[in-house]
Design an enzyme around this catalytic site. Structure first.
Site, short mmCIF file in Angstrom:
data_model
loop_
_atom_site.label_atom_id
_atom_site.label_comp_id
_atom_site.label_asym_id
_atom_site.label_seq_id
_atom_site.Cartn_x
_atom_site.Cartn_y
_atom_site.Cartn_z
N MET A 47 46.14 53.16 36.46
CA MET A 47 46.04 52.31 35.47
C MET A 47 44.71 51.48 36.00
O MET A 47 44.80 50.48 36.30
CB MET A 47 47.35 51.48 35.71
CG MET A 47 48.40 52.08 35.32
SD MET A 47 49.90 51.08 35.56
CE MET A 47 50.00 50.74 37.58
N ASP A 48 43.66 51.89 35.11
CA ASP A 48 42.01 51.31 35.61
C ASP A 48 41.89 50.23 34.39
O ASP A 48 42.14 50.58 33.24
CB ASP A 48 41.42 52.23 35.29
CG ASP A 48 40.05 52.11 36.22
OD1 ASP A 48 39.91 50.82 36.97
OD2 ASP A 48 39.20 52.78 36.44
N GLY A 49 41.29 49.24 34.72
CA GLY A 49 40.68 48.31 33.92
C GLY A 49 41.38 46.84 33.71
O GLY A 49 40.75 46.25 32.87
N SER A 241 42.98 55.38 32.53
CA SER A 241 42.38 54.75 31.48
C SER A 241 40.63 54.03 31.71
O SER A 241 40.28 54.37 32.89
CB SER A 241 43.06 53.29 31.22
OG SER A 241 43.38 52.59 32.31
#
Length: 296
Positions: A47-49, A241
């Site tokens: 779960m990046d960003g 992501s």
């Protein structure tokens, strides 16, 4: 006329509820069509960003992670409606402890709040009968977060419909090292017991010595059995992501034949279309992936 604003609010709420019901029905119909093809059993998410999302929209610190949690709840709902049994999320890396202390504390506070919310009656855990595992070096967490995580695992231990694996205070190299250590300890214990048996039999020959040497070796299966992720099959799809294509020390052991997807959207922007695209690509490549697995 004084009641008009209240009437408008009720009408607006009724319309919103109707739209949500239509959307939910349409989504389930779409899932039935997609289910005609092979459905992955295990999806993993990096779960990046979240921080970039907050900066992009001028939000205060922590708002990006809260928006990311809402996106996660929606994604879990989609996955379980589609028939995906296992979902793994990379919630907090061991490396994240190197961030500023105030940021780490803020994340731990948010994590504690969200972990506790998993046990609420209206939570997605009760809705879908989810069994929750926390994967990682939980000893690195503060007492409150660790206790909450252990409470959730105990409370959901009898659930069997679907599984959520939350990697927290985790990285893959740590998981592998711990698995090797456990394998060494188990092998040593077995050899000690074997040695005691050998002393009872003084007539052992060379063949027995060879067997003893073979028993000392750690096998691949020993390490795999001691991996924390052994409670689930290897992921079929891993979605990261924000367009990043790095694994960032996540499930390195388990993703040798996993399909990787890296949509450009930041995690709070992730939605149904990204999941559908990943599953359709999986279905298109499924025959090749199955052949690869059989060759190993």
């Amino acid at each position: 006329m004084a009641e008009l604003p209240g009437q408008i609010r009720r009408m607006s709420g009724g319309i919103s509820q109707l739209i949500e019901q239509i959307y939910g029905f349409s989504r389930r119909c779409l899932f039935r069509v997609i289910s005609m093809g092979p459905i992955p059993s295990h999806l993993a998410f990096i779960m990046d960003g979240n921080r970039r999302y907050a900066k992009k929209h001028g939000l205060e610190d922590g708002s990006g992670h809260k928006a990311g949690f809402s996106a996660l709840m929606s994604m879990l709902q989609y996955c379980y409606e589609l028939g995906i049994k296992y979902v793994t999320i990379y919630a907090f890396s061991i490396d994240n402890f190197r961030r500023q202390p105030e940021e780490v504390q803020s994340l731990m506070d948010l994590m504690l709040e969200k972990i506790k919310s998993l046990l609420e009656k209206e939570s997605i855990v009760h809705q879908y009968g989810i069994r929750v595992y926390f994967i990682g070096n939980l000893a690195l967490l503060n007492d409150q977060v660790r206790a909450a995580a252990e409470k959730v695992m105990k409370a959901t231990a009898k659930n069997s419909r679907v599984v959520l694996l939350i990697c927290i205070a985790y990285n893959s190299t740590n998981e592998i090292v711990q698995a090797v250590k456990k394998s060494c300890i188990n092998t040593s214990d077995n050899m000690e017991a074997y040695g005691n048996d050998k002393h009872e039999d003084r007539d052992s020959d060379i063949e027995g010595t060879d067997m003893e040497n073979q028993e000392k070796r750690i096998q691949l299966v020993d390490i795999e059995e001691n991996m924390q992720m052994s409670v689930a099959p290897n992921p079929d799809i891993l979605i990261r992501s924000s367009g990043e294509t790095r694994l960032s020390n996540f499930l390195l052991w388990q993703t040798g034949n996993t399909q990787l997807c890296s949509p450009a959207s930041l995690w709070p922007e992730i939605g149904l279309r990204h999941l559908l695209w990943a599953v359709l690509n999986f279905q298109r490549n499924n025959s090749y992936l199955e052949k690869r697995k059989k060759q190993l």
